[in-house]
Scaffold this motif. Structure first.
Motif, PDB file in Angstrom:
ATOM      1  N   TYR A 259       0.794  -1.220   0.000  1.00 23.75           N
ATOM      2  CA  TYR A 259       0.000   0.000   0.000  1.00 23.75           C
ATOM      3  C   TYR A 259       0.832   1.278   0.000  1.00 23.75           C
ATOM      4  O   TYR A 259       0.340   2.353   0.274  1.00 23.75           O
ATOM      5  CB  TYR A 259      -0.948   0.002   1.217  1.00 23.75           C
ATOM      6  CG  TYR A 259      -2.337   0.416   0.823  1.00 23.75           C
ATOM      7  CD1 TYR A 259      -3.117  -0.372  -0.016  1.00 23.75           C
ATOM      8  CD2 TYR A 259      -2.867   1.627   1.267  1.00 23.75           C
ATOM      9  CE1 TYR A 259      -4.386   0.022  -0.390  1.00 23.75           C
ATOM     10  CE2 TYR A 259      -4.139   2.036   0.899  1.00 23.75           C
ATOM     11  CZ  TYR A 259      -4.896   1.231   0.074  1.00 23.75           C
ATOM     12  OH  TYR A 259      -6.147   1.620  -0.293  1.00 23.75           O
ATOM     13  N   LYS A 262       3.673   1.250  -4.918  1.00 24.41           N
ATOM     14  CA  LYS A 262       4.527   0.605  -5.921  1.00 24.41           C
ATOM     15  C   LYS A 262       3.789   0.378  -7.240  1.00 24.41           C
ATOM     16  O   LYS A 262       4.255   0.766  -8.310  1.00 24.41           O
ATOM     17  CB  LYS A 262       5.029  -0.756  -5.402  1.00 24.41           C
ATOM     18  CG  LYS A 262       5.766  -0.705  -4.089  1.00 24.41           C
ATOM     19  CD  LYS A 262       6.255  -2.075  -3.657  1.00 24.41           C
ATOM     20  CE  LYS A 262       5.152  -3.093  -3.389  1.00 24.41           C
ATOM     21  NZ  LYS A 262       4.260  -2.746  -2.263  1.00 24.41           N
ATOM     22  N   SER A 263       2.629  -0.278  -7.128  1.00 22.96           N
ATOM     23  CA  SER A 263       1.883  -0.595  -8.355  1.00 22.96           C
ATOM     24  C   SER A 263       1.416   0.684  -9.049  1.00 22.96           C
ATOM     25  O   SER A 263       1.352   0.744 -10.274  1.00 22.96           O
ATOM     26  CB  SER A 263       0.685  -1.483  -8.039  1.00 22.96           C
ATOM     27  OG  SER A 263       1.135  -2.716  -7.516  1.00 22.96           O
ATOM     28  N   THR A 264       1.112   1.691  -8.259  1.00 25.27           N
ATOM     29  CA  THR A 264       0.666   2.955  -8.840  1.00 25.27           C
ATOM     30  C   THR A 264       1.777   3.566  -9.700  1.00 25.27           C
ATOM     31  O   THR A 264       1.520   4.060 -10.799  1.00 25.27           O
ATOM     32  CB  THR A 264       0.258   3.934  -7.721  1.00 25.27           C
ATOM     33  OG1 THR A 264      -0.774   3.307  -6.941  1.00 25.27           O
ATOM     34  CG2 THR A 264      -0.260   5.231  -8.287  1.00 25.27           C
TER      35      THR A 264
HETATM   36  P1  ADP Z   1       1.312  -1.153  -3.479  1.00 18.97           P
HETATM   37  O1  ADP Z   1       1.420  -1.674  -4.883  1.00 18.97           O
HETATM   38  O2  ADP Z   1       2.606  -0.645  -2.961  1.00 18.97           O
HETATM   39  O3  ADP Z   1       0.684  -2.121  -2.537  1.00 18.97           O
HETATM   40  P2  ADP Z   1      -0.573   0.745  -4.585  1.00 18.97           P
HETATM   41  O4  ADP Z   1       0.237   1.382  -5.646  1.00 18.97           O
HETATM   42  O5  ADP Z   1      -1.583  -0.245  -5.017  1.00 18.97           O
HETATM   43  O6  ADP Z   1       0.360   0.128  -3.455  1.00 18.97           O
HETATM   44  O7  ADP Z   1      -1.263   1.930  -3.793  1.00 18.97           O
HETATM   45  C1  ADP Z   1      -2.081   1.707  -2.690  1.00 18.97           C
HETATM   46  C2  ADP Z   1      -3.134   2.805  -2.574  1.00 18.97           C
HETATM   47  O8  ADP Z   1      -2.549   4.066  -2.386  1.00 18.97           O
HETATM   48  C3  ADP Z   1      -4.003   2.921  -3.828  1.00 18.97           C
HETATM   49  O9  ADP Z   1      -5.339   3.043  -3.447  1.00 18.97           O
HETATM   50  C4  ADP Z   1      -3.526   4.187  -4.489  1.00 18.97           C
HETATM   51  O10 ADP Z   1      -4.539   4.826  -5.195  1.00 18.97           O
HETATM   52  C5  ADP Z   1      -3.028   5.011  -3.327  1.00 18.97           C
HETATM   53  N1  ADP Z   1      -1.914   5.889  -3.746  1.00 18.97           N
HETATM   54  C6  ADP Z   1      -0.900   5.562  -4.548  1.00 18.97           C
HETATM   55  N2  ADP Z   1      -0.073   6.603  -4.738  1.00 18.97           N
HETATM   56  C7  ADP Z   1      -0.587   7.625  -4.045  1.00 18.97           C
HETATM   57  C8  ADP Z   1      -0.200   8.986  -3.856  1.00 18.97           C
HETATM   58  N3  ADP Z   1       0.886   9.476  -4.455  1.00 18.97           N
HETATM   59  N4  ADP Z   1      -0.989   9.762  -3.091  1.00 18.97           N
HETATM   60  C9  ADP Z   1      -2.094   9.255  -2.497  1.00 18.97           C
HETATM   61  N5  ADP Z   1      -2.513   7.998  -2.646  1.00 18.97           N
HETATM   62  C10 ADP Z   1      -1.775   7.180  -3.398  1.00 18.97           C
END
Ligand code: ADP
Ligand code: MG
Length: 569
Positions: A259, A262-264
Motif C-alpha cells: 500500500y 509501488k503498483s501505482t
Molecule cells: P502497493 O502496490 O505498494 O501495494 P498501490 O500502488 O496499489 O500500493 O497503492 C495503494 C493505494 O494508495 C491505492 O489506493 C492508491 O490509489 C493510493 N496511492 C498511490 N499513490 C498515491 C499517492 N501518491 N498519493 C495518495 N494515494 C496514493
C-alpha cells in the motif's frame, strides 16, 4: 458537388415517408464554410446511428502551420479539437426528438491519453480538417421526421462546427499550450534515448487515479518527488527546466511495504508510452515508448511462440521452441508474453509481482534443493534478466513487495515509502551480500539460444466470407472478427476501446490480405503499423465508409492482438 439547399429539398420531400427513404440523403453537400457528407444512413431508427463527416478546407480552417506540420503537435491539435467539438455537440444531443436513436449526436470521447483517431484527421500538407461523427436520424415510430433532421443539420451542427473547428473562433491560447506540451513531451522522449533512460517521472506528477473506474487524477494525492540521487534536470523547449526521477536503462527494482504506491508508480510508467493531456498529472511521466507490461495470463492461446528461453522439457514432451496451446498456464503465458514482446521490438519490460506467476519469476533455494532442477521445466525470469539486459538491450522495471532475490540482479533499487520514492540501492546490496550464503555456489547458467522469431501462418482456419465481416468491439476487453473473439483484457497498455476496434479491423485486414504462408508474424504487424502510419488508420477498413471510432494502437499491441488470435494456422 451538391448544394446544401438540395439536401433540404430532399428532406422536405421524404418527410413522413417510411424510414428507408432517408437513404436518399447520402452524399456530400456544400454548406457555407464546409462540406457536409452523409456517408452512411442507418436502416431504421433503432439501428446504429448514421455516419456523417465534416470537411473543412485548410485555408478556411486556418490553423497555423506550426500546429500541424509535425505529427506529435498535429495529433495533439486534432485531439484538442475533438474534445472541444464534443463539448459543443453534447449540448445538442437529443434536443431533436423522436423514437429510437432519434436526435442523438455523438463524437469520439477521448480519455486522458492523446491518441490519433479516425474521428478527427488533419492533413499535414493542406491543413484540411475532417471530423467524423454519428447522428441518429429522427423518426416518429418508423416514419421520417425530417423537420427534426433539418434542425440538426442546418441549425445545431453549423453552430458546433463554427465554434469548434475554425482557428479564428478557437481559444488560441489553449491551442498554443496544447502544442507546447506536445513539443515538450516529444523532447523528453528524445532525452530518454540520449541520456540512456528507460523512463522519466517529473517532480509534482500525480500518479494515482481517482478510482478504479476513473482515469482522472486523484484529488489530494501526494505529488511525486524524485530522490536526489536519481534526479535529472531537463531543459524543455517551452516549459523551461524540469526536474524528475530518471530511471536508467538496466534492471530497476521497486520495493516497499504494501500500500505504499509501488503498483501505482508502475501503472503510470505503463501509461507513459502515451502522451497525456494537461492537468492529468502524468503529462511529464514519459516512458520508453516500446515498453511492454508483462504479466501472467492463464488461459490465453499461444500459437507457436518459442518459449524455450524459459521453459524446457515439459512432462508431456511438448515442443517449447514452437509452443502451441489453447489454454496456457500462468508461467507459460508469462513466458510467451516476454518472448512476444521481444519479437515486437520492446526495449523495456514492466513487471508487477502482483500480476506475475511466482514460479516464472523466482525459485527459492530450498525449493531447488527439494525439487531437483532436472524435474523443473522453468528457468525463472530472474536467471535471464541480466542476459536480457546485456545481450538484448532490454531493460526491466520490476515491482517486488515480497521477494528479495532480485536485489542481487538490480542495478537500482527504489523503495516507495508513503508514496515517495527513495533510492536504497546501496543498502539493499549490502543486505543481499550478507545473505549470500545460500546462493554462492550455484553454477552459472548458460545463455539461452536466441528465440526464433520466424513464425509463419497461412490464412485463417476459416476464411472470412467477404468484406461484410463484422468487427465487434467489447470495450477494451475483446474484439471479435466474424464471431472469433480475441481476448485483450490482459493487454494492459490498450487504453481505449477505439484502439481495440482498430485492432479488430487490422486483424481482419491481415487475414484477408497479409497472411500468405510466407510472411512472418512480426512482418505482418509491421505492415499494419506502417499502413496506419502512412495512410491513416482508415486504410485498414474497406467498408463503404470509415468508422468514426478508431484510435491508433502501438505496434506492440498490434502484435499482442495477432498473438491472441485463436484462428491462425
Ligand atoms: P502497493 O502496490 O505498494 O501495494 P498501490 O500502488 O496499489 O500500493 O497503492 C495503494 C493505494 O494508495 C491505492 O489506493 C492508491 O490509489 C493510493 N496511492 C498511490 N499513490 C498515491 C499517492 N501518491 N498519493 C495518495 N494515494 C496514493
Ligand atoms: Mg501492488
Amino acid at each position: 458537388m451538391k448544394q446544401a439547399e438540395e439536401l433540404q429539398q430532399i428532406l422536405r420531400r421524404i418527410d413522413h415517408k417510411g424510414y428507408p427513404a432517408y437513404k436518399d440523403t447520402a452524399g456530400a453537400y456544400q454548406c457555407r464554410d464546409y462540406v457536409l457528407s452523409i456517408d452512411h444512413v442507418q436502416g431504421d431508427p433503432f439501428a446504429s446511428p448514421s455516419k456523417v463527416s465534416i470537411h473543412i478546407d485548410g485555408k478556411k480552417a486556418g490553423f497555423p502551420a506550426d500546429l500541424i506540420r509535425e505529427k506529435h503537435t498535429r495529433t495533439a491539435l486534432a485531439d484538442a479539437l475533438l474534445r472541444r467539438f464534443g463539448r459543443e455537440v453534447e449540448q445538442y444531443s437529443h434536443k431533436a426528438k423522436g423514437s429510437g436513436k432519434s436526435g442523438l449526436l455523438s463524437v469520439s470521447r477521448p480519455g486522458q491519453e492523446v491518441l490519433e483517431r479516425s474521428a478527427c484527421e488533419i492533413s499535414p500538407d493542406s491543413g484540411d480538417l475532417l471530423v467524423r461523427m454519428e447522428i441518429g436520424f429522427p423518426a416518429n415510430g418508423r416514419t421520417i421526421h425530417s423537420g427534426e433532421l433539418i434542425k440538426i443539420l442546418f441549425r445545431f451542427l453549423p453552430e458546433c462546427v463554427q465554434n469548434a473547428l475554425f482557428y479564428k473562433n478557437a481559444d488560441q491560447k489553449h491551442l498554443k499550450a496544447v502544442k507546447e506540451l506536445a513539443q515538450d513531451q516529444q523532447f523528453i522522449r528524445g532525452q530518454l534515448k540520449e541520456k540512456h533512460l528507460a523512463a522519466f517521472v517529473a517532480d509534482g506528477a500525480i500518479l494515482p487515479r481517482e478510482s478504479g473506474i476513473s482515469d482522472r487524477p486523484m484529488k489530494q494525492a501526494v505529488p511525486f518527488l524524485s530522490p536526489e540521487s536519481m534526479a535529472v534536470e531537463l531543459h524543455l523547449p517551452n516549459a523551461g527546466i524540469i526536474r524528475g526521477m530518471g530511471i536508467p536503462q538496466g534492471i530497476t527494482l521497486i520495493v516497499g511495504g504494501g500500500y505504499h504506491g509501488k503498483s501505482t508508480l508502475l501503472k503510470a510508467l505503463e501509461r507513459g508510452v502515451y502522451n497525456h493531456i494537461a492537468k492529468d498529472g502524468r503529462e511529464y511521466v514519459i516512458t520508453d515508448d516500446t515498453a511492454v507490461k508483462i504479466r501472467a495470463e492463464d488461459g490465453r492461446s499461444i500459437q507457436g511462440t518459442d518459449i524455450s528461453m524459459f521453459i524446457n522439457g515439459l512432462p508431456n514432451g511438448k515442443d517449447t521452441r514452437s509452443f502451441v496451446t489453447e489454454d496456457a498456464s500462468g508461467s507459460t503465458s508469462q513466458a510467451a508474453n516476454v518472448i512476444e514482446a521481444m519479437e515486437a521490438g520492446t526495449r523495456l519490460f514492466l513487471i508487477d509481482e502482483d500480476t506475475s506467476a511466482t514460479n516464472f519469476m523466482i525459485r527459492d533455494e530450498l525449493m531447488a534443493r527439494v525439487v531437483h532442477p532436472k524435474m523443473e521445466p522453468i528457468t525463472p525470469f530472474i536467471d535471464r534478466v541480466e542476459e536480457l539486459a546485456d545481450g538484448y538491450g532490454i531493460s526491466t522495471i520490476l515491482v517486488a513487495g515480497s521477494c528479495g532475490s532480485y536485489f542481487y540482479k538490480a542495478d537500482h533499487v527504489i523503495q516507495m515509502m508513503q508514496y515517495q520514492p527513495k533510492e536504497i540501492t546501496r543498502l539493499a546490496k549490502q543486505e543481499a551480500e550478507r545473505f549470500l550464503d545460500l546462493t554462492k555456489d550455484k553454477p552459472a547458467l548458460a545463455a539461452a539460444d536466441r528465440p526464433s522469431f520466424h513464425r509463419v501462418f497461412g490464412a485463417a482456419k476459416k476464411a472470412l466470407p467477404n468484406d461484410r465481416t463484422k468487427v465487434k468491439g467489447m470495450g477494451k476487453d475483446a474484439v471479435s472478427i466474424d464471431r472469433d473473439a480475441i481476448e485483450l483484457r490482459y493487454v494492459e497498455q490498450l487504453v481505449d476501446p477505439e484502439q481495440t476496434m482498430a485492432l479488430g479491423y487490422m486483424v481482419k485486414y491481415a487475414k484477408q490480405h497479409l497472411f500468405n504462408g510466407k510472411r512472418e508474424l512480426r512482418e505482418i504487424a509491421a505492415l499494419l503499423e506502417q499502413l496506419a502510419a502512412e495512410k491513416g488508420i482508415g486504410a485498414v477498413c474497406e467498408g463503404r465508409y470509415l468508422p468514426c471510432n478508431l484510435a491508433v494502437p502501438r505496434v506492440q499491441e498490434i502484435f499482442a492482438c495477432l498473438n491472441r488470435c485463436r484462428t491462425l494456422r
